[in-house]
Design an enzyme around this catalytic site. Structure first.
Site, PDB file in Angstrom:
ATOM      1  N   LYS A 206       3.459 -10.996  -5.216  1.00  0.00           N
ATOM      2  CA  LYS A 206       3.403 -10.971  -6.678  1.00  0.00           C
ATOM      3  C   LYS A 206       4.804 -10.746  -7.255  1.00  0.00           C
ATOM      4  O   LYS A 206       5.228 -11.429  -8.159  1.00  0.00           O
ATOM      5  CB  LYS A 206       2.436  -9.872  -7.122  1.00  0.00           C
ATOM      6  CG  LYS A 206       2.276  -9.775  -8.615  1.00  0.00           C
ATOM      7  CD  LYS A 206       1.230  -8.741  -9.007  1.00  0.00           C
ATOM      8  CE  LYS A 206       1.251  -8.547 -10.514  1.00  0.00           C
ATOM      9  NZ  LYS A 206       0.329  -7.523 -10.966  1.00  0.00           N
ATOM     10  N   GLU A 212       8.928  -5.737   3.058  1.00  0.00           N
ATOM     11  CA  GLU A 212       8.313  -6.293   4.259  1.00  0.00           C
ATOM     12  C   GLU A 212       8.225  -7.817   4.170  1.00  0.00           C
ATOM     13  O   GLU A 212       8.594  -8.549   5.102  1.00  0.00           O
ATOM     14  CB  GLU A 212       6.893  -5.726   4.450  1.00  0.00           C
ATOM     15  CG  GLU A 212       6.824  -4.244   4.745  1.00  0.00           C
ATOM     16  CD  GLU A 212       6.677  -3.397   3.482  1.00  0.00           C
ATOM     17  OE1 GLU A 212       7.197  -3.796   2.408  1.00  0.00           O
ATOM     18  OE2 GLU A 212       6.064  -2.328   3.580  1.00  0.00           O
ATOM     19  N   GLY A 266      -2.364  -6.728  -7.777  1.00  0.00           N
ATOM     20  CA  GLY A 266      -2.208  -7.222  -6.406  1.00  0.00           C
ATOM     21  C   GLY A 266      -3.509  -7.160  -5.616  1.00  0.00           C
ATOM     22  O   GLY A 266      -3.910  -8.119  -4.960  1.00  0.00           O
ATOM     23  N   ARG A 267      -4.197  -6.024  -5.703  1.00  0.00           N
ATOM     24  CA  ARG A 267      -5.422  -5.865  -4.896  1.00  0.00           C
ATOM     25  C   ARG A 267      -6.616  -6.584  -5.507  1.00  0.00           C
ATOM     26  O   ARG A 267      -7.715  -6.526  -4.952  1.00  0.00           O
ATOM     27  CB  ARG A 267      -5.702  -4.375  -4.676  1.00  0.00           C
ATOM     28  CG  ARG A 267      -5.750  -3.541  -5.923  1.00  0.00           C
ATOM     29  CD  ARG A 267      -5.700  -2.054  -5.620  1.00  0.00           C
ATOM     30  NE  ARG A 267      -5.585  -1.241  -6.838  1.00  0.00           N
ATOM     31  CZ  ARG A 267      -4.454  -0.944  -7.436  1.00  0.00           C
ATOM     32  NH1 ARG A 267      -3.309  -1.392  -6.951  1.00  0.00           N
ATOM     33  NH2 ARG A 267      -4.427  -0.200  -8.530  1.00  0.00           N
ATOM     34  N   GLU A 352      -6.156   2.622  -3.389  1.00  0.00           N
ATOM     35  CA  GLU A 352      -4.975   2.371  -4.221  1.00  0.00           C
ATOM     36  C   GLU A 352      -5.371   2.377  -5.700  1.00  0.00           C
ATOM     37  O   GLU A 352      -4.573   2.714  -6.562  1.00  0.00           O
ATOM     38  CB  GLU A 352      -4.297   1.040  -3.840  1.00  0.00           C
ATOM     39  CG  GLU A 352      -2.852   0.951  -4.307  1.00  0.00           C
ATOM     40  CD  GLU A 352      -2.101  -0.269  -3.775  1.00  0.00           C
ATOM     41  OE1 GLU A 352      -2.308  -1.374  -4.296  1.00  0.00           O
ATOM     42  OE2 GLU A 352      -1.290  -0.120  -2.849  1.00  0.00           O
ATOM     43  N   HIS A 383     -20.374   3.055  19.386  1.00  0.00           N
ATOM     44  CA  HIS A 383     -19.851   3.559  20.655  1.00  0.00           C
ATOM     45  C   HIS A 383     -18.505   4.241  20.462  1.00  0.00           C
ATOM     46  O   HIS A 383     -17.732   4.399  21.409  1.00  0.00           O
ATOM     47  CB  HIS A 383     -19.763   2.409  21.661  1.00  0.00           C
ATOM     48  CG  HIS A 383     -21.103   1.768  21.871  1.00  0.00           C
ATOM     49  ND1 HIS A 383     -22.004   2.230  22.803  1.00  0.00           N
ATOM     50  CD2 HIS A 383     -21.720   0.762  21.209  1.00  0.00           C
ATOM     51  CE1 HIS A 383     -23.114   1.495  22.733  1.00  0.00           C
ATOM     52  NE2 HIS A 383     -22.975   0.612  21.762  1.00  0.00           N
ATOM     53  N   LYS A 511       8.825   4.037  -0.972  1.00  0.00           N
ATOM     54  CA  LYS A 511       9.676   2.839  -1.000  1.00  0.00           C
ATOM     55  C   LYS A 511      11.111   3.233  -1.343  1.00  0.00           C
ATOM     56  O   LYS A 511      12.074   2.763  -0.731  1.00  0.00           O
ATOM     57  CB  LYS A 511       9.185   1.852  -2.074  1.00  0.00           C
ATOM     58  CG  LYS A 511       7.942   1.085  -1.729  1.00  0.00           C
ATOM     59  CD  LYS A 511       7.638   0.057  -2.838  1.00  0.00           C
ATOM     60  CE  LYS A 511       6.260  -0.539  -2.685  1.00  0.00           C
ATOM     61  NZ  LYS A 511       5.855  -1.381  -3.807  1.00  0.00           N
TER      62      LYS A 511
HETATM   63  O1  F6P Z   1       1.513  -1.305  -1.785  1.00  0.00           O
HETATM   64  C1  F6P Z   1       1.994  -1.497  -3.056  1.00  0.00           C
HETATM   65  C2  F6P Z   1       1.856  -2.915  -3.529  1.00  0.00           C
HETATM   66  O2  F6P Z   1       2.521  -3.014  -4.734  1.00  0.00           O
HETATM   67  C3  F6P Z   1       0.407  -3.374  -3.662  1.00  0.00           C
HETATM   68  O3  F6P Z   1      -0.182  -2.975  -4.832  1.00  0.00           O
HETATM   69  C4  F6P Z   1       0.571  -4.849  -3.529  1.00  0.00           C
HETATM   70  O4  F6P Z   1      -0.647  -5.478  -3.276  1.00  0.00           O
HETATM   71  C5  F6P Z   1       1.545  -4.916  -2.393  1.00  0.00           C
HETATM   72  O5  F6P Z   1       2.430  -3.839  -2.610  1.00  0.00           O
HETATM   73  C6  F6P Z   1       2.307  -6.211  -2.258  1.00  0.00           C
HETATM   74  O6  F6P Z   1       3.053  -6.495  -3.400  1.00  0.00           O
HETATM   75  P1  F6P Z   1       3.651  -7.926  -3.656  1.00  0.00           P
HETATM   76  O7  F6P Z   1       2.522  -8.901  -3.764  1.00  0.00           O
HETATM   77  O8  F6P Z   1       4.413  -7.807  -4.936  1.00  0.00           O
HETATM   78  O9  F6P Z   1       4.550  -8.281  -2.509  1.00  0.00           O
END
Ligand code: F6P
Length: 550
Positions: A206, A212, A266-267, A352, A383, A511
């Site tokens: 987003k 990452e 995002g979620r 979240e 199990h 972060k």
């Molecule tokens: O973990 C924090 C967060 O901002 C989430 O809300 C989001 O889904 C995720 O990181 C990934 O964010 P992006 O889509 O901006 O890479």
């Protein structure tokens, strides 16, 4: 109604718990032969059974009273009307518009958003079809056999969960992979399976700044450029983001960029272009069915009376256990192997969203909020951790999910699967008393002394609550329904707790501190002096190994 009314409704709920706390679910069934029929809601071929709970009609009345005191219906109206319900980010949360299948208009700040949504949906569908049917090829003219979605959190969990859940609806010719972790093992292990000439990477983010994702994206870019040449990169990358300028800087061709909007959390973004990898996996027609399932739940959530409204009931039952009983955890156990990532998806969705300790106005909350959400598919969980569900000191309400019919599987396997699911919810509810245990051991010919030794270990308290979602089969439409039910459940709880379900400030500090540590971890000459003793000590310990940078 006011916060005072909410406090009064919580107090009444608590008093009610004290009053009925000793009642056992089995006795409630014995008193009412229609309990199963009365405590269920059907949505087409989905049955939500909530009869195995520590509730009676008075409980439901208290919970509905609480919902009204918290102005749930007004808050729901605000949500659907595009009001800026995400107060701290001053945004709407209109993921429902992404799956709108009617002529209804949705507006953000008086701007109609459906035309842009429909255009983007078509663009995603056309691109997915071209990838699936060979209309778009790799730089060497080869068909794409593999698609790698690089994203994390909401830009990974939704499509990853759904692609696995709906794998029988996929195209055998294309494999879809998901890389999320900054741990290079994730990307390396995935790339080791792939031919760069036949691989398409989708960078899903987003914000297009997430550490990452951007790190994995750069490494994937090197993988393609190293194997096929720099000029091949454009043919092997696409992106999904709200930050089109940043995508352009990365070098992804404009016709390979799919947008969405800041009013999509995002979620809550699986319904947007973030569903591109999923659409490639299952095709646009099945993706539309997935949207339609969620759309039907939106209609149900908006229109069904509170006491027949599945997300409302799910949310209120959660509040009942979290706040009146103090249970801190909630398990989701799909008896559906392909829903293996569903609990992980729900963890982000729920924790979240509702892992907050201040109200919408910024005051400390006075009641407990999000429980720990967790789970694994049955029967495997039986199990592993079911021992604790049955005999542990904590009571953990469970959601069981099970299909009446298998999508692709042997009927007998499925009969065993269903039997296990039903047996577990029955066992959790019934338990086994000391007297029953003694009778069983006696029948086995054990001595009185041995019976006395063994009996305490074999007693099950029972009275452990669960809901069961039984659906005909795990189709795209059904998955859409399930996800949307949980989304609205989370919203219901946020409304009762008066918290903002749509921001996530709690992820920021880590972060920020990571950004400060990276130069210290990567360069052994940088001083650790300004760090706390433990962090500095751990870095020194790492530096004691013969690693680069250490
Ligand atoms: O973990 C924090 C967060 O901002 C989430 O809300 C989001 O889904 C995720 O990181 C990934 O964010 P992006 O889509 O901006 O890479």
């Amino acid at each position: 109604m006011t916060q005072t009314d909410v406090a009064a409704a919580f107090a009444a709920l608590e008093a009610h718990r004290v009053e009925i706390g000793h009642r056992r679910i089995v006795d409630l069934f014995a008193e009412d032969e229609n309990r199963f029929d009365r405590y269920q809601v059907r949505l087409d071929d989905l049955l939500f059974d909530y009869s195995k709970h520590r509730i009676n009609d008075a409980t439901l009345a208290h919970l509905m009273n609480l919902a009204r005191a918290a102005k749930l219906e007004d808050k729901r109206e605000d949500l659907f009307s595009g009001a800026h319900v995400n107060l701290t980010e001053d945004r709407a949360a209109l993921h429902m518009a992404l799956r709108n299948m009617s002529g209804r208009g949705y507006f953000v700040d008086d701007h109609p958003i459906m035309p842009d949504i429909l255009a983007e949906r078509r663009k995603v569908g056309d691109f997915a079809t071209a990838i699936r049917e060979g209309g778009i090829l790799g730089s060497t003219g080869a068909w794409f056999t593999d698609v790698v979605n690089i994203g994390i959190g909401g830009s990974d969990l939704g499509p990853a969960m759904a692609a696995r859940a709906l794998s029988p609806f996929g195209n055998a010719g294309i494999r879809v992979h998901f890389v999320s972790n900054v741990d290079g093992a994730d990307l390396t292990d995935t790339l080791s399976l792939l031919d760069p000439a036949q691989t398409l990477f989708i960078i899903s983010s987003k914000t297009f700044t997430t550490q990452e994702t951007m790190t994995n994206a750069q490494s994937a870019r090197r993988f393609v450029a190293g194997a096929l040449g720099e000029e091949a990169v454009g043919d092997h990358f696409a992106a999904v983001s709200t930050k089109l300028d940043l995508v352009e800087q990365f070098g992804i061709r404009p016709d390979r960029v799919f947008g969405f909007w800041d009013w999509v959390g995002g979620r809550y973004s699986i319904w947007s272009s973030i569903g591109l990898a999923l659409t490639i996996a299952i095709g646009p027609k099945h993706f539309d069915d997935f949207l339609r399932g969620a759309y039907e739940v939106d209609q149900h959530f908006e229109e069904a009376p509170l006491h027949e409204n599945i997300p409302v009931l799910m949310g209120l039952l959660g509040v009942w256990y979290r706040n009146a009983w103090g249970f801190g955890s909630h398990a989701v156990i799909p008896y559906d192997q392909r829903l293996g990532r569903f609990p992980a998806y729900l963890q982000q969705l729920d924790m979240e969203s509702n892992g907050k300790s201040v109200t919408r106005e910024g005051a400390p909350v006075t009641v407990a909020t999000a429980p720990v959400i967790w789970g694994e598919p049955g029967t495997n969980g039986q199990h592993a951790f079911f021992q604790m569900l049955h005999q542990g000191t904590d009571v953990i309400p469970v959601d069981f999910l099970v299909a009446a019919e298998p999508t692709i599987a042997d009927e007998y396997h499925h009969a065993l699967l269903v039997s296990n699911c039903l047996a577990q919810s029955e066992a959790l509810m019934r338990g086994r008393s000391r007297a029953e245990v003694e009778t069983i051991l006696k029948a086995q010919g054990l001595s009185a002394e041995r019976i006395a030794e063994l009996a305490p270990h074999k007693v099950f308290d029972g009275n452990r609550p669960s809901s069961t979602f039984m659906y005909k089969a795990l189709t795209p439409k059904m998955l859409g329904r399930l996800v949307a039910l949980y989304e609205h459940k989370v919203f219901v709880q946020s409304a009762i707790w008066n918290i903002n379900a749509f921001d996530q400030w709690g992820v920021e500090l880590g972060k920020e501190l990571c950004g400060r540590l990276v130069p210290i971890v990567t360069d052994a000459r940088v001083s650790t002096a300004q760090l706390d003793g433990s962090t500095a000590g751990l870095i020194r310990h790492r530096r004691s190994f013969a690693n680069p940078g250490a």
